[in-house]
Design a protein around this motif. Structure first.
Motif, mmCIF file in Angstrom:
data_model
loop_
_atom_site.group_PDB
_atom_site.id
_atom_site.type_symbol
_atom_site.label_atom_id
_atom_site.label_comp_id
_atom_site.label_asym_id
_atom_site.label_seq_id
_atom_site.Cartn_x
_atom_site.Cartn_y
_atom_site.Cartn_z
ATOM 1 N N PRO A 44 0.863 -1.318 -0.064
ATOM 2 C CA PRO A 44 0.024 -0.036 -0.066
ATOM 3 C C PRO A 44 0.702 1.429 -0.112
ATOM 4 C CG PRO A 44 -0.958 -1.563 1.701
ATOM 5 C CD PRO A 44 0.369 -2.020 1.072
ATOM 6 N N LEU A 45 2.056 1.343 0.794
ATOM 7 C CA LEU A 45 2.590 2.506 0.637
ATOM 8 C C LEU A 45 3.350 2.948 -0.716
ATOM 9 C CD1 LEU A 45 4.672 4.596 2.114
ATOM 10 C CD2 LEU A 45 6.300 2.778 2.625
ATOM 11 N N VAL A 46 4.136 1.776 -1.308
ATOM 12 C CA VAL A 46 4.745 1.840 -2.732
ATOM 13 C C VAL A 46 3.732 1.995 -3.633
ATOM 14 C CG1 VAL A 46 6.847 0.913 -1.597
ATOM 15 C CG2 VAL A 46 5.371 -0.839 -2.989
ATOM 16 N N ASN A 47 2.371 1.449 -3.654
ATOM 17 C CA ASN A 47 1.511 1.774 -4.849
ATOM 18 C C ASN A 47 0.811 2.983 -4.805
ATOM 19 O OD1 ASN A 47 1.992 -0.693 -6.042
ATOM 20 N ND2 ASN A 47 0.851 -2.025 -4.883
ATOM 21 N N TYR A 75 4.565 7.550 -1.936
ATOM 22 C CA TYR A 75 5.783 6.998 -2.357
ATOM 23 C C TYR A 75 6.561 8.039 -2.961
ATOM 24 C CZ TYR A 75 9.321 3.735 -4.337
ATOM 25 O OH TYR A 75 10.494 3.028 -4.586
ATOM 26 N N ALA A 76 6.125 9.067 -3.766
ATOM 27 C CA ALA A 76 6.699 10.289 -4.237
ATOM 28 C C ALA A 76 7.228 11.089 -3.004
ATOM 29 C CB ALA A 76 5.865 11.269 -5.066
ATOM 30 N N LEU A 77 6.579 11.109 -1.751
ATOM 31 C CA LEU A 77 7.092 11.852 -0.660
ATOM 32 C C LEU A 77 8.247 11.195 -0.011
ATOM 33 C CD1 LEU A 77 3.870 12.940 0.982
ATOM 34 C CD2 LEU A 77 5.356 14.515 0.077
ATOM 35 N N LEU A 78 8.138 9.926 -0.068
ATOM 36 C CA LEU A 78 9.161 8.930 0.409
ATOM 37 C C LEU A 78 10.532 9.089 -0.319
ATOM 38 C CD1 LEU A 78 10.426 6.846 2.216
ATOM 39 C CD2 LEU A 78 9.507 5.217 0.867
ATOM 40 N N ASN A 79 10.482 9.501 -1.479
ATOM 41 C CA ASN A 79 11.520 9.458 -2.564
ATOM 42 C C ASN A 79 11.949 10.752 -2.360
ATOM 43 O OD1 ASN A 79 12.113 7.053 -3.671
ATOM 44 N ND2 ASN A 79 10.192 7.140 -5.164
ATOM 45 N N GLY A 96 16.490 14.164 -0.357
ATOM 46 C CA GLY A 96 16.890 15.238 0.505
ATOM 47 C C GLY A 96 18.185 14.497 1.376
ATOM 48 N N ARG A 97 17.843 13.487 1.978
ATOM 49 C CA ARG A 97 18.995 12.966 2.826
ATOM 50 C C ARG A 97 20.116 12.518 2.582
ATOM 51 N NH1 ARG A 97 20.374 13.417 7.214
ATOM 52 N NH2 ARG A 97 20.684 11.311 7.484
ATOM 53 N N ILE A 98 20.004 12.016 1.082
ATOM 54 C CA ILE A 98 21.301 11.812 0.289
ATOM 55 C C ILE A 98 22.006 13.091 0.024
ATOM 56 C CG2 ILE A 98 22.291 10.976 -1.860
ATOM 57 C CD1 ILE A 98 19.926 8.664 -1.939
ATOM 58 N N ARG A 101 19.413 4.389 -0.780
ATOM 59 C CA ARG A 101 19.424 4.069 -2.186
ATOM 60 C C ARG A 101 18.419 2.928 -2.328
ATOM 61 N NH1 ARG A 101 21.199 7.642 -5.226
ATOM 62 N NH2 ARG A 101 23.194 8.569 -4.988
ATOM 63 N N THR A 102 18.500 1.948 -1.563
ATOM 64 C CA THR A 102 17.533 0.717 -1.529
ATOM 65 C C THR A 102 16.059 1.168 -1.570
ATOM 66 O OG1 THR A 102 17.512 0.463 0.832
ATOM 67 C CG2 THR A 102 19.164 -0.719 -0.532
ATOM 68 N N PHE A 103 15.995 2.221 -0.834
ATOM 69 C CA PHE A 103 14.411 2.917 -0.814
ATOM 70 C C PHE A 103 14.133 3.500 -2.118
ATOM 71 C CE2 PHE A 103 15.199 3.114 3.843
ATOM 72 C CZ PHE A 103 14.166 2.679 4.522
#
Length: 73
Positions: A11-14, A19-23, A28-30, A57-59
């Motif tokens: 549900p999170l990744v779909n 998912y855009a917010l997570l990315n 930003g962290r990178i 990067r795995t995220f």
């Protein structure tokens, strides 16, 4: 990642918005960690920061990983 976890995070990744917010957060962290790399003279800290970046990067491929694991197992 096991099949159960893969199904739980689908549900999170779909959800494109979430998912855009997570990315966005991951990117930003990178960038923050890259800044640390530029300023850190300590080799052991550089290695640790590189590991953090690799983990973040795995995220960026989490969606693909979750879908593949949910299908294949």
């Amino acid at each position: 990642m096991d099949k159960k976890l893969a199904k739980e995070i689908l549900p999170l990744v779909n959800d494109p918005d979430h998912y855009a917010l997570l990315n966005k957060y991951v990117a930003g962290r990178i960038e923050t960690l890259r800044g640390y790399l530029e300023k850190t003279p300590d080799h052991s800290k550089i290695t640790a920061i590189q590991g953090q970046i690799a983990e973040l990067r795995t995220f960026q491929t989490l969606r693909e990983q979750a879908i593949e694991m949910a299908r294949n197992n």
